[in-house]
Design a protein around this motif. Structure first.
Motif, PDB file in Angstrom:
ATOM      1  N   ASN A 161       0.740  -1.200   0.067  1.00 51.29           N
ATOM      2  CA  ASN A 161       0.084   0.014   0.015  1.00 51.29           C
ATOM      3  C   ASN A 161       0.755   1.229  -0.025  1.00 51.29           C
ATOM      4  O   ASN A 161       1.122   1.670   0.965  1.00 51.29           O
ATOM      5  CB  ASN A 161      -0.929   0.032   1.094  1.00 51.29           C
ATOM      6  N   GLN A 162       1.514   1.706  -1.088  1.00 48.15           N
ATOM      7  CA  GLN A 162       2.068   2.782  -1.334  1.00 48.15           C
ATOM      8  C   GLN A 162       0.929   3.929  -1.453  1.00 48.15           C
ATOM      9  O   GLN A 162       0.535   4.435  -2.753  1.00 48.15           O
ATOM     10  CB  GLN A 162       2.960   2.991  -2.676  1.00 48.15           C
ATOM     11  N   HIS A 163       0.534   4.492  -0.248  1.00 49.46           N
ATOM     12  CA  HIS A 163      -0.571   4.979  -0.264  1.00 49.46           C
ATOM     13  C   HIS A 163      -0.096   6.849  -0.206  1.00 49.46           C
ATOM     14  O   HIS A 163       0.836   6.991  -0.089  1.00 49.46           O
ATOM     15  CB  HIS A 163      -1.501   4.714   0.948  1.00 49.46           C
ATOM     16  N   GLY A 164      -1.514   7.319  -0.166  1.00 52.22           N
ATOM     17  CA  GLY A 164      -1.169   8.920  -0.047  1.00 52.22           C
ATOM     18  C   GLY A 164      -0.729   9.757  -1.525  1.00 52.22           C
ATOM     19  O   GLY A 164      -0.220  10.796  -1.193  1.00 52.22           O
ATOM     20  N   GLU A 222      -6.113  19.733  -0.276  1.00 51.18           N
ATOM     21  CA  GLU A 222      -5.541  20.445  -1.311  1.00 51.18           C
ATOM     22  C   GLU A 222      -5.045  19.074  -2.336  1.00 51.18           C
ATOM     23  O   GLU A 222      -5.112  19.458  -3.614  1.00 51.18           O
ATOM     24  CB  GLU A 222      -4.268  21.202  -1.104  1.00 51.18           C
ATOM     25  N   GLY A 223      -4.731  18.239  -1.997  1.00 56.70           N
ATOM     26  CA  GLY A 223      -4.153  17.062  -2.904  1.00 56.70           C
ATOM     27  C   GLY A 223      -3.272  17.345  -3.734  1.00 56.70           C
ATOM     28  O   GLY A 223      -3.094  17.201  -4.900  1.00 56.70           O
ATOM     29  N   LYS A 224      -2.251  18.095  -3.134  1.00 57.87           N
ATOM     30  CA  LYS A 224      -0.880  18.408  -3.816  1.00 57.87           C
ATOM     31  C   LYS A 224      -0.097  17.117  -4.086  1.00 57.87           C
ATOM     32  O   LYS A 224      -0.340  15.965  -3.387  1.00 57.87           O
ATOM     33  CB  LYS A 224      -0.022  19.216  -2.750  1.00 57.87           C
ATOM     34  N   CYS A 225       0.745  17.148  -4.905  1.00 52.81           N
ATOM     35  CA  CYS A 225       1.589  16.185  -5.378  1.00 52.81           C
ATOM     36  C   CYS A 225       2.541  15.661  -4.398  1.00 52.81           C
ATOM     37  O   CYS A 225       3.016  16.486  -3.532  1.00 52.81           O
ATOM     38  CB  CYS A 225       2.441  16.480  -6.649  1.00 52.81           C
ATOM     39  N   ARG A 226       2.700  14.392  -4.233  1.00 47.54           N
ATOM     40  CA  ARG A 226       3.560  13.529  -3.293  1.00 47.54           C
ATOM     41  C   ARG A 226       4.531  12.544  -4.228  1.00 47.54           C
ATOM     42  O   ARG A 226       4.066  11.996  -5.314  1.00 47.54           O
ATOM     43  CB  ARG A 226       2.922  12.994  -2.368  1.00 47.54           C
ATOM     44  N   SER A 227       5.531  12.522  -3.713  1.00 48.68           N
ATOM     45  CA  SER A 227       6.666  11.586  -4.275  1.00 48.68           C
ATOM     46  C   SER A 227       6.355  10.088  -3.835  1.00 48.68           C
ATOM     47  O   SER A 227       5.736   9.750  -2.633  1.00 48.68           O
ATOM     48  CB  SER A 227       7.933  11.881  -4.009  1.00 48.68           C
ATOM     49  N   LEU A 228       6.954   9.034  -4.345  1.00 48.61           N
ATOM     50  CA  LEU A 228       6.894   7.661  -4.008  1.00 48.61           C
ATOM     51  C   LEU A 228       7.592   7.522  -2.801  1.00 48.61           C
ATOM     52  O   LEU A 228       8.755   8.365  -2.405  1.00 48.61           O
ATOM     53  CB  LEU A 228       7.356   6.737  -5.112  1.00 48.61           C
ATOM     54  N   SER A 279       4.296  -2.786  -4.728  1.00 52.67           N
ATOM     55  CA  SER A 279       3.448  -3.934  -5.331  1.00 52.67           C
ATOM     56  C   SER A 279       2.075  -3.333  -5.560  1.00 52.67           C
ATOM     57  O   SER A 279       1.259  -3.971  -6.209  1.00 52.67           O
ATOM     58  CB  SER A 279       3.280  -5.141  -4.425  1.00 52.67           C
ATOM     59  N   LEU A 280       1.627  -2.040  -4.867  1.00 49.99           N
ATOM     60  CA  LEU A 280       0.552  -1.558  -5.132  1.00 49.99           C
ATOM     61  C   LEU A 280       0.520   0.182  -5.013  1.00 49.99           C
ATOM     62  O   LEU A 280       1.419   0.446  -3.809  1.00 49.99           O
ATOM     63  CB  LEU A 280      -0.631  -2.070  -4.188  1.00 49.99           C
ATOM     64  N   LEU A 281      -0.030   0.749  -5.848  1.00 49.22           N
ATOM     65  CA  LEU A 281       0.126   2.381  -5.727  1.00 49.22           C
ATOM     66  C   LEU A 281      -1.257   2.543  -5.557  1.00 49.22           C
ATOM     67  O   LEU A 281      -2.360   2.367  -6.123  1.00 49.22           O
ATOM     68  CB  LEU A 281       0.601   2.623  -7.220  1.00 49.22           C
ATOM     69  N   HIS A 282      -1.428   3.580  -4.372  1.00 55.54           N
ATOM     70  CA  HIS A 282      -2.716   3.991  -4.046  1.00 55.54           C
ATOM     71  C   HIS A 282      -2.830   5.536  -3.937  1.00 55.54           C
ATOM     72  O   HIS A 282      -2.040   5.989  -3.073  1.00 55.54           O
ATOM     73  CB  HIS A 282      -2.964   3.469  -2.567  1.00 55.54           C
ATOM     74  N   ILE A 294       3.828  13.691 -11.228  1.00 51.32           N
ATOM     75  CA  ILE A 294       4.652  12.610 -11.657  1.00 51.32           C
ATOM     76  C   ILE A 294       4.044  11.337 -11.411  1.00 51.32           C
ATOM     77  O   ILE A 294       4.033  10.349 -12.460  1.00 51.32           O
ATOM     78  CB  ILE A 294       6.240  12.918 -11.270  1.00 51.32           C
ATOM     79  N   VAL A 295       3.652  10.973 -10.491  1.00 47.97           N
ATOM     80  CA  VAL A 295       3.194   9.638 -10.020  1.00 47.97           C
ATOM     81  C   VAL A 295       1.824   9.276 -10.985  1.00 47.97           C
ATOM     82  O   VAL A 295       1.590   8.125 -10.808  1.00 47.97           O
ATOM     83  CB  VAL A 295       2.889   9.439  -8.731  1.00 47.97           C
TER      84      VAL A 295
END
Length: 281
Positions: free
Chosen positions: A218-221, A228-234, A240-243, A261-262
């Motif tokens: 769970n690569q969450h967030g 605001e939903g601003k961009c975040r990095s990995l 195994s899972l992008l969330h 980017i994500v």
């Protein structure tokens, strides 16, 4: 998974990603919960995935409508967001275990690996984040109340995200956990002890008593914060899972031509965009 017209594009991408990375997709069965019948949503699933083994279940929104308290984001207040609490009541008793998944994610590994996790006699398995500030998920009123503050006594509670969970439905039923979660929702209506929708009552009942699994699941967030939903990095490490939990959804940001980017990691699974390109050609 839940079925909602507003999130259909995300749901389709999630299903596609699961099937694409599965070693044995023919062994999978999908269970979809819906609150409002939408013929277009149902036909989209059936026509896009004609070989998919799936079942639909109606979630009666009236079960939670009077129990929901206003949170910091309107989408968190939708009754269907609370359907995960009722999985054990809605899905037939012959189904012993499920993986619950949100619609704003893609799986980039064989999900059978998550399915096979040893629950070690626990009700639920999910990645735990013990470095997170756990006090943040509850109001000052909760922590200052001497009775409520004892809720986690004897436990080492850690935050976990309810968008990816392996759930033993039999143990959930035996422990009457639906009722226990509902009891906390009733307390919330009276005292305002949290601000984040359906997550906190899960934490109140289960935090510190779940089976932790690798964070790769769970690569969450990735949708940023709830306001605001601003961009975040990995986060560093295997994935195994992008969330895309949070306010920002990849399909909306891509359509607005202001993607993070994500979001380009989600785009290859976007069947809606692929079909639009085909029509344009």
């Amino acid at each position: 998974m839940t079925l909602d017209a507003n999130y259909l594009r995300g749901t389709m991408a999630a299903i596609f990603s699961i099937l694409q990375h599965s070693t044995c997709p023919e062994n999978m069965e999908f269970h979809f919960l819906w609150a409002r019948f939408d013929r277009e949503v149902f036909s989209s699933i059936k026509s896009t995935f004609p070989s998919l083994n799936f079942k639909f279940y109606r979630f009666d929104s009236s079960r939670v409508r009077g129990k929901i308290s206003k949170s910091i984001r309107q989408s968190l207040d939708q009754p269907l967001n609370y359907a995960r609490i009722y999985l054990a009541d809605i899905i037939p008793s012959d189904v012993k275990r499920v993986i619950y998944l949100d619609s704003d994610l893609v799986v980039v590994d064989d999900i059978a690996k998550l399915w096979e996790v040893d629950l070690e006699n626990r009700v639920l398995a999910a990645p735990e984040y013990c470095h997170a500030n756990f006090t943040y998920y509850f109001s000052n009123l909760f922590w200052l109340d001497p009775v409520l503050a004892k809720t986690f006594q004897g436990r080492r509670p850690c935050y976990f995200n309810t968008g990816v969970m392996v759930v033993d439905l039999e143990k959930w039923r035996q422990g009457q956990l639906t009722q226990k979660v509902e009891e906390w929702m009733t307390v919330q209506k009276q005292k305002r002890i949290y601000h984040l929708g359906s997550l906190p009552p899960f934490l109140l009942v289960l935090a510190g008593n779940i089976k932790g699994v690798d964070h790769r699941w769970n690569q969450h967030g990735l949708g940023g914060d709830n306001m605001e939903g601003k961009c975040r990095s990995l986060h560093p490490g295997p994935i195994s899972l992008l969330h895309w939990s949070g306010k920002g959804k990849p399909w909306l940001r891509l359509d607005s031509r202001k993607p993070c980017i994500v979001d380009h990691l989600w785009a290859p699974y976007d069947l809606y965009r692929s079909s639009m390109h085909a029509l344009e050609e």
